[in-house]
Design a protein around this motif. Sequence first.
Motif, PDB file in Angstrom:
ATOM      1  N   MET A   1       0.842  -1.198   0.000  1.00  0.00           N
ATOM      2  CA  MET A   1       0.000   0.000   0.000  1.00  0.00           C
ATOM      3  C   MET A   1       0.877   1.247   0.000  1.00  0.00           C
ATOM      4  N   ARG A   2       0.565   2.236  -0.818  1.00  0.00           N
ATOM      5  CA  ARG A   2       1.406   3.420  -0.930  1.00  0.00           C
ATOM      6  C   ARG A   2       1.248   4.310   0.298  1.00  0.00           C
ATOM      7  N   ALA A   3       2.265   5.120   0.597  1.00  0.00           N
ATOM      8  CA  ALA A   3       2.164   6.097   1.670  1.00  0.00           C
ATOM      9  C   ALA A   3       1.005   7.043   1.370  1.00  0.00           C
ATOM     10  N   GLY A   4       0.183   7.289   2.379  1.00  0.00           N
ATOM     11  CA  GLY A   4      -0.946   8.180   2.213  1.00  0.00           C
ATOM     12  C   GLY A   4      -2.253   7.450   1.971  1.00  0.00           C
ATOM     13  N   ALA A   5      -2.194   6.146   1.682  1.00  0.00           N
ATOM     14  CA  ALA A   5      -3.425   5.401   1.456  1.00  0.00           C
ATOM     15  C   ALA A   5      -4.212   5.270   2.751  1.00  0.00           C
ATOM     16  N   GLU A   6      -5.542   5.307   2.632  1.00  0.00           N
ATOM     17  CA  GLU A   6      -6.374   5.276   3.818  1.00  0.00           C
ATOM     18  C   GLU A   6      -6.855   3.860   4.108  1.00  0.00           C
ATOM     19  N   MET A   7      -7.077   3.581   5.401  1.00  0.00           N
ATOM     20  CA  MET A   7      -7.623   2.314   5.836  1.00  0.00           C
ATOM     21  C   MET A   7      -8.787   2.631   6.759  1.00  0.00           C
ATOM     22  N   ALA A   8      -9.846   1.830   6.696  1.00  0.00           N
ATOM     23  CA  ALA A   8     -11.031   2.084   7.504  1.00  0.00           C
ATOM     24  C   ALA A   8     -10.714   1.913   8.979  1.00  0.00           C
ATOM     25  N   VAL A   9     -11.223   2.818   9.790  1.00  0.00           N
ATOM     26  CA  VAL A   9     -11.106   2.709  11.238  1.00  0.00           C
ATOM     27  C   VAL A   9     -12.507   2.758  11.834  1.00  0.00           C
ATOM     28  N   THR A  10     -12.694   2.090  12.971  1.00  0.00           N
ATOM     29  CA  THR A  10     -14.005   1.991  13.596  1.00  0.00           C
ATOM     30  C   THR A  10     -13.901   2.294  15.077  1.00  0.00           C
ATOM     31  N   SER A  11     -14.809   3.108  15.578  1.00  0.00           N
ATOM     32  CA  SER A  11     -14.894   3.351  17.015  1.00  0.00           C
ATOM     33  C   SER A  11     -15.517   2.121  17.670  1.00  0.00           C
ATOM     34  N   VAL A  12     -14.794   1.501  18.603  1.00  0.00           N
ATOM     35  CA  VAL A  12     -15.286   0.262  19.229  1.00  0.00           C
ATOM     36  C   VAL A  12     -15.690   0.441  20.678  1.00  0.00           C
ATOM     37  N   LEU A  13     -15.269   1.536  21.308  1.00  0.00           N
ATOM     38  CA  LEU A  13     -15.655   1.777  22.700  1.00  0.00           C
ATOM     39  C   LEU A  13     -15.790   3.282  22.914  1.00  0.00           C
ATOM     40  N   PRO A  14     -17.033   3.757  23.178  1.00  0.00           N
ATOM     41  CA  PRO A  14     -17.277   5.200  23.302  1.00  0.00           C
ATOM     42  C   PRO A  14     -16.991   5.713  24.712  1.00  0.00           C
ATOM     43  N   VAL A  15     -15.706   5.955  25.008  1.00  0.00           N
ATOM     44  CA  VAL A  15     -15.343   6.400  26.355  1.00  0.00           C
ATOM     45  C   VAL A  15     -15.132   7.901  26.456  1.00  0.00           C
ATOM     46  N   ALA A  16     -14.998   8.600  25.320  1.00  0.00           N
ATOM     47  CA  ALA A  16     -14.798  10.051  25.312  1.00  0.00           C
ATOM     48  C   ALA A  16     -13.687  10.457  26.281  1.00  0.00           C
ATOM     49  N   ALA A  17     -12.538   9.790  26.183  1.00  0.00           N
ATOM     50  CA  ALA A  17     -11.427  10.059  27.088  1.00  0.00           C
ATOM     51  C   ALA A  17     -10.879  11.469  26.892  1.00  0.00           C
ATOM     52  N   ILE A  18     -10.537  12.099  27.998  1.00  0.00           N
ATOM     53  CA  ILE A  18      -9.881  13.401  27.907  1.00  0.00           C
ATOM     54  C   ILE A  18      -8.517  13.224  27.248  1.00  0.00           C
ATOM     55  N   LEU A  19      -7.769  12.233  27.744  1.00  0.00           N
ATOM     56  CA  LEU A  19      -6.458  11.928  27.176  1.00  0.00           C
ATOM     57  C   LEU A  19      -6.241  10.409  27.245  1.00  0.00           C
ATOM     58  N   GLY A  20      -6.876   9.697  26.299  1.00  0.00           N
ATOM     59  CA  GLY A  20      -6.691   8.259  26.216  1.00  0.00           C
ATOM     60  C   GLY A  20      -5.254   7.944  25.842  1.00  0.00           C
ATOM     61  N   GLU A  21      -4.692   6.892  26.447  1.00  0.00           N
ATOM     62  CA  GLU A  21      -3.280   6.564  26.208  1.00  0.00           C
ATOM     63  C   GLU A  21      -2.993   5.123  26.614  1.00  0.00           C
ATOM     64  N   GLY A  22      -1.761   4.692  26.290  1.00  0.00           N
ATOM     65  CA  GLY A  22      -1.199   3.447  26.796  1.00  0.00           C
ATOM     66  C   GLY A  22      -1.933   2.166  26.480  1.00  0.00           C
ATOM     67  N   PRO A  23      -2.463   1.960  25.255  1.00  0.00           N
ATOM     68  CA  PRO A  23      -3.150   0.697  24.978  1.00  0.00           C
ATOM     69  C   PRO A  23      -2.169  -0.473  25.006  1.00  0.00           C
ATOM     70  N   VAL A  24      -2.618  -1.602  25.558  1.00  0.00           N
ATOM     71  CA  VAL A  24      -1.794  -2.811  25.591  1.00  0.00           C
ATOM     72  C   VAL A  24      -2.725  -4.020  25.611  1.00  0.00           C
ATOM     73  N   TRP A  25      -2.363  -5.052  24.863  1.00  0.00           N
ATOM     74  CA  TRP A  25      -3.151  -6.283  24.810  1.00  0.00           C
ATOM     75  C   TRP A  25      -2.602  -7.253  25.840  1.00  0.00           C
ATOM     76  N   SER A  26      -3.437  -7.708  26.754  1.00  0.00           N
ATOM     77  CA  SER A  26      -3.010  -8.631  27.796  1.00  0.00           C
ATOM     78  C   SER A  26      -4.195  -9.459  28.264  1.00  0.00           C
ATOM     79  N   ASP A  27      -3.984 -10.751  28.400  1.00  0.00           N
ATOM     80  CA  ASP A  27      -5.009 -11.657  28.928  1.00  0.00           C
ATOM     81  C   ASP A  27      -6.302 -11.583  28.108  1.00  0.00           C
ATOM     82  N   GLY A  28      -6.160 -11.478  26.786  1.00  0.00           N
ATOM     83  CA  GLY A  28      -7.320 -11.487  25.907  1.00  0.00           C
ATOM     84  C   GLY A  28      -8.153 -10.231  25.933  1.00  0.00           C
ATOM     85  N   ARG A  29      -7.591  -9.150  26.490  1.00  0.00           N
ATOM     86  CA  ARG A  29      -8.324  -7.891  26.578  1.00  0.00           C
ATOM     87  C   ARG A  29      -7.407  -6.718  26.233  1.00  0.00           C
ATOM     88  N   LEU A  30      -8.038  -5.603  25.902  1.00  0.00           N
ATOM     89  CA  LEU A  30      -7.288  -4.389  25.570  1.00  0.00           C
ATOM     90  C   LEU A  30      -7.392  -3.437  26.758  1.00  0.00           C
TER      91      LEU A  30
END
Length: 292
Positions: A1-30
């Motif tokens: 895929m060329r630089a600049g090409a778009e990929m679909a993104v989906t909102s999966v959890l509506p938390v409206a975080a002020i400053l969401g950060e630090g995602p990590v996958w552990s024990d089958g959960r995010l």
Amino acid sequence: MRAGAEMAVTSVLPVAAILGEGPVWSDGRLWFVDIKAARVHCYSPDDGSSQRWDAPDQIGWVLPSVRGDMIAGIRTGLHRFDPVTGHFLLLHDPEPDLPGNRLNDAATDQAGRLWFGSMDDGETQMTGRLYRCDAGACRDTGLPPVVITNGPAITGDGQVLYHTDTLGKTIWRVPIGADGALGQPVRHIVIEDGAGYPDGSVIDAEGCLWVALFGGWGVRRYDPAGKLIRTVRFPVANVTKIAFGGDDLVTAYATTARKGLDRNALAAQPLAGNLFAFDPGVAGLPVMPAGI
């Protein structure tokens, strides 16, 4: 895929975080945090359920520990976090002489060493440093201080660390010795004006670096030579970090933020602060538990 090409993104959890950060996958959960709301979030994609815990102060990240609980980076220092009880226990304050600082981002390497950074909470003073915690001993890595440290990201072979100076819009490539000592930093990537600020980063299974752009409306993928090879656009401006998750680590999850957005911007970005997911087209690396 060329630089600049778009990929679909989906909102999966509506938390409206002020400053969401630090995602990590552990024990089958995010797992991820809302720094300014001082909360830990956990999302289970299998059934769409989520949980949250209140932290004692601003919290930059949580990472799994070899003890089966988690290590948290809180403004007051490293804490042990037990999701069962919700209890936080202070382990170590690396900067007792810098009350204006807070811990900001972290990662573990394949040896279980914990690498974490600090920053000036007012985002003006050059007091942010990068630390390494190995076998319970935490020490300054010796890299020059910056206002906001970010990343860090470590290659799968454990030989290279990518260290981000967010306000300097620069990502440094730093060799790691067998004993964990860092070598001479080399400027690796500079984010051009108008493209936002480099925030959290992570390495994929092909050795490429994914960089989230705060104020840049997306994330970028760079090859090991520092060449931009992919861009994923988001419907929100402030993307803070991605993590690879799912059974085969082939789903990318991204945290975002409402911080800094005025009323008009928030009206134009109703999904700001949510947790997003997209198909990155590549697998990630498993996260090793911190050896503390």
